[in-house]
Design a protein around this motif. Structure first.
Motif, PDB file in Angstrom:
ATOM      1  N   ARG A 327      37.542  13.757  27.007  1.00  0.00           N
ATOM      2  CA  ARG A 327      38.698  12.966  26.637  1.00  0.00           C
ATOM      3  C   ARG A 327      38.623  11.593  27.303  1.00  0.00           C
ATOM      4  O   ARG A 327      38.234  11.482  28.464  1.00  0.00           O
ATOM      5  N   CYS A 328      39.020  10.566  26.574  1.00  0.00           N
ATOM      6  CA  CYS A 328      39.072   9.230  27.151  1.00  0.00           C
ATOM      7  C   CYS A 328      40.364   9.095  27.946  1.00  0.00           C
ATOM      8  O   CYS A 328      41.457   9.258  27.392  1.00  0.00           O
ATOM      9  N   SER A 329      40.258   8.815  29.244  1.00  0.00           N
ATOM     10  CA  SER A 329      41.459   8.720  30.074  1.00  0.00           C
ATOM     11  C   SER A 329      42.236   7.441  29.755  1.00  0.00           C
ATOM     12  O   SER A 329      43.367   7.261  30.169  1.00  0.00           O
ATOM     13  N   HIS A 330      41.596   6.539  29.009  1.00  0.00           N
ATOM     14  CA  HIS A 330      42.213   5.258  28.682  1.00  0.00           C
ATOM     15  C   HIS A 330      43.060   5.358  27.412  1.00  0.00           C
ATOM     16  O   HIS A 330      44.216   4.953  27.402  1.00  0.00           O
ATOM     17  N   CYS A 331      42.485   5.915  26.315  1.00  0.00           N
ATOM     18  CA  CYS A 331      43.229   5.953  25.049  1.00  0.00           C
ATOM     19  C   CYS A 331      43.515   7.368  24.570  1.00  0.00           C
ATOM     20  O   CYS A 331      44.246   7.564  23.601  1.00  0.00           O
ATOM     21  N   GLY A 332      42.948   8.381  25.202  1.00  0.00           N
ATOM     22  CA  GLY A 332      43.242   9.761  24.829  1.00  0.00           C
ATOM     23  C   GLY A 332      42.325  10.330  23.754  1.00  0.00           C
ATOM     24  O   GLY A 332      42.394  11.516  23.446  1.00  0.00           O
ATOM     25  N   ALA A 345      31.469   6.833  27.399  1.00  0.00           N
ATOM     26  CA  ALA A 345      31.689   5.647  26.561  1.00  0.00           C
ATOM     27  C   ALA A 345      32.561   6.076  25.393  1.00  0.00           C
ATOM     28  O   ALA A 345      32.104   6.808  24.519  1.00  0.00           O
ATOM     29  N   CYS A 346      33.833   5.659  25.394  1.00  0.00           N
ATOM     30  CA  CYS A 346      34.767   6.090  24.363  1.00  0.00           C
ATOM     31  C   CYS A 346      34.362   5.501  23.012  1.00  0.00           C
ATOM     32  O   CYS A 346      34.190   4.295  22.871  1.00  0.00           O
ATOM     33  N   LEU A 347      34.206   6.386  22.018  1.00  0.00           N
ATOM     34  CA  LEU A 347      33.800   5.956  20.670  1.00  0.00           C
ATOM     35  C   LEU A 347      34.908   5.162  19.988  1.00  0.00           C
ATOM     36  O   LEU A 347      34.661   4.418  19.055  1.00  0.00           O
ATOM     37  N   LYS A 348      36.156   5.349  20.468  1.00  0.00           N
ATOM     38  CA  LYS A 348      37.270   4.697  19.790  1.00  0.00           C
ATOM     39  C   LYS A 348      37.617   3.346  20.431  1.00  0.00           C
ATOM     40  O   LYS A 348      37.645   2.327  19.759  1.00  0.00           O
ATOM     41  N   CYS A 349      37.849   3.359  21.768  1.00  0.00           N
ATOM     42  CA  CYS A 349      38.320   2.112  22.398  1.00  0.00           C
ATOM     43  C   CYS A 349      37.231   1.410  23.203  1.00  0.00           C
ATOM     44  O   CYS A 349      37.444   0.318  23.707  1.00  0.00           O
ATOM     45  N   GLY A 350      36.083   2.061  23.356  1.00  0.00           N
ATOM     46  CA  GLY A 350      34.986   1.414  24.060  1.00  0.00           C
ATOM     47  C   GLY A 350      35.061   1.489  25.583  1.00  0.00           C
ATOM     48  O   GLY A 350      34.245   0.885  26.273  1.00  0.00           O
ATOM     49  N   TYR A 351      36.024   2.236  26.089  1.00  0.00           N
ATOM     50  CA  TYR A 351      36.153   2.387  27.546  1.00  0.00           C
ATOM     51  C   TYR A 351      34.871   2.981  28.126  1.00  0.00           C
ATOM     52  O   TYR A 351      34.344   3.974  27.616  1.00  0.00           O
ATOM     53  N   LEU A 352      34.353   2.330  29.186  1.00  0.00           N
ATOM     54  CA  LEU A 352      33.113   2.775  29.817  1.00  0.00           C
ATOM     55  C   LEU A 352      33.370   3.132  31.267  1.00  0.00           C
ATOM     56  O   LEU A 352      34.012   2.362  31.978  1.00  0.00           O
TER      57      LEU A 352
END
Ligand SMILES: [Zn+2]
Length: 418
Positions: A327-332, A345-352
């Motif tokens: 899970r991306c802790s930034h956008c969920g 590396a979040c596929l949706k928001c790009g959070y690394l």
């Protein structure tokens, strides 16, 4: 609904008193073990307090030269509860073995301990002794002022513990009163330290502190090799040495885990956290590819942290780990491809970021969400990051606007890539 708190109080005990308390601890643990051994004697494990009382009370009193009846009963209750939890685990298809009581402690109630404003009277193997409290210099803003000496809280019992060379009394308090001042309400808010456990990094906190597994993994391989060499001998000498290697291994790992658990509790204290959240350890081997040795280490680490944290009024909890590593802790956004080895590396928001660090934040967030649904009536605050906190919606706010409730700063990117 009631609120319960445990307040740790250090006791001022001289050497005569300490000898008496040690004797009392030994006798209490002996009683609990005697009753447990008895409970396991028949075809079924006996868990009824009444039955265990009928069958062991007189024997235990005689064997202990008339140990305080209230403490004998407390030891029997302790044994009955431990036996009950073993049976409950069996019923759930889990493994559990006969309980052994080793952690130095004694359970007291209102008959066996009398709590005064500045000292306590404790039943021992030889009458009562009195011990003064060693209280913090500060008169306010301590758990002692907020709960122990508050008219709204009543004490429900206490436990004597011996740890790190100190005699500590953990006093249980409870209130039925809802907090009515903002200050009290604020103390009900909770800041969480999320902790991810793994093989490459034994522990990673949501504050961005990493405890690498390098040393642990090095020594695990080393001891494995030594055992393998000895196994080839196949002699009795070799067999005894394999056991001695096992003891050395456990001793070294226990020391490491004590150090890490101390540092985790210090991390929580330094960042004002009232909760340390771990993932549940069930199936952790399937999730992380950890060995049995790692699972053993994670279990010890959790237990040590739990035991040490209570002295500072910090709760230790476990949360459902499902998807915390995807899970991306930034956008969920949750997807298995968000993570590749140690890189997130979040596929949706790009959070690394480092994948274990992302997981640690998700574990803290899961604790908040679970408790916001009213699990324990708390009003949670945020997950502690390396500076500031993340709120339950995963949003960052400026520290100035939320100072009274929560401080949120921009997090730093610890790792950006594999
Ligand atoms: Zn994202």
């Amino acid at each position: 609904m009631g609120v319960r708190r445990t307040v740790p109080v250090k006791l001022d005990v001289d050497s005569d008193g300490a000898a008496l308390l040690e004797d009392t601890v030994d006798t209490f643990l002996w009683c609990a073990q005697y009753v447990t051994d008895h409970a396991f004697e028949g075809e079924y494990v006996t868990t009824s307090k009444t039955t265990l009382d009928d069958e062991t009370y007189d024997e235990v009193r005689e064997a202990t030269d008339g140990f305080n009846g209230g403490l004998v009963q407390a030891a029997r209750n302790k044994a009955a509860e431990a036996c009950k939890s073993v049976v409950a685990r069996w019923k759930n298809g889990k493994k559990a073995s006969k309980p052994h009581f080793t952690s130095p402690h004694v359970v007291y109630d209102h008959r066996t301990a009398t709590l005064h404003d500045d000292h306590v009277g404790l039943a021992t193997t030889d009458g009562r002794i009195e011990a003064d409290y060693v209280l913090p210099d500060k008169a306010s803003d301590t758990p002692h002022a907020d709960y122990l000496f508050s008219d709204e809280y009543e004490t429900t019992g206490s436990e004597l513990h011996y740890s790190n060379g100190n005699w500590m009394l953990h006093i249980h308090c409870k209130t039925d009163v809802e907090p009515d001042t903002s200050k009290q309400a604020t103390t009900e808010n909770r800041t969480v330290l999320g902790v991810d456990l793994g093989v490459n990094n034994l522990a990673v906190a949501s504050t961005g502190t990493f405890w690498t597994g390098n040393e642990f993994n090095h020594w695990r391989r080393e001891y494995e090799k030594r055992r393998g060499d000895l196994q080839e001998h196949g002699t009795r000498w070799a067999h005894e040495n394999i056991q001695s290697v096992g003891r050395k291994e456990e001793g070294r790992f226990t020391m490491t885990l004590h150090r890490i658990s101390n540092e985790l509790v210090a991390e929580a204290r330094d960042h004002g956290c009232s909760v340390i959240a771990f993932e549940e350890l069930t199936n952790i081997r399937d999730r992380t590819g950890a060995s049995w040795g790692h699972k053993w280490a994670f279990t010890r680490l959790y237990e040590y942290a739990e035991y040490k944290a209570v002295e500072y009024g910090i709760d230790v909890a476990q949360v459902d780990p499902e998807n915390t590593s995807r899970r991306c802790s930034h956008c969920g956004f949750t997807h298995p491809d968000n993570r590749e080895s140690e890189s997130f590396a979040c596929l949706k928001c790009g959070y690394l970021n480092h994948a274990d660090y992302d997981a640690a934040k998700n574990i803290g967030l899961r604790y908040l969400r679970r408790n916001q649904t009213g699990d324990d009536g708390g009003a949670p605050l945020g997950v502690r990051l390396n500076s500031g906190t993340l709120n339950v919606n995963g949003e960052y706010e400026s520290p100035a606007s939320t100072e009274a409730r929560t401080g949120v700063h921009a997090e730093s990117h610890l790792f950006t890539g594999g």
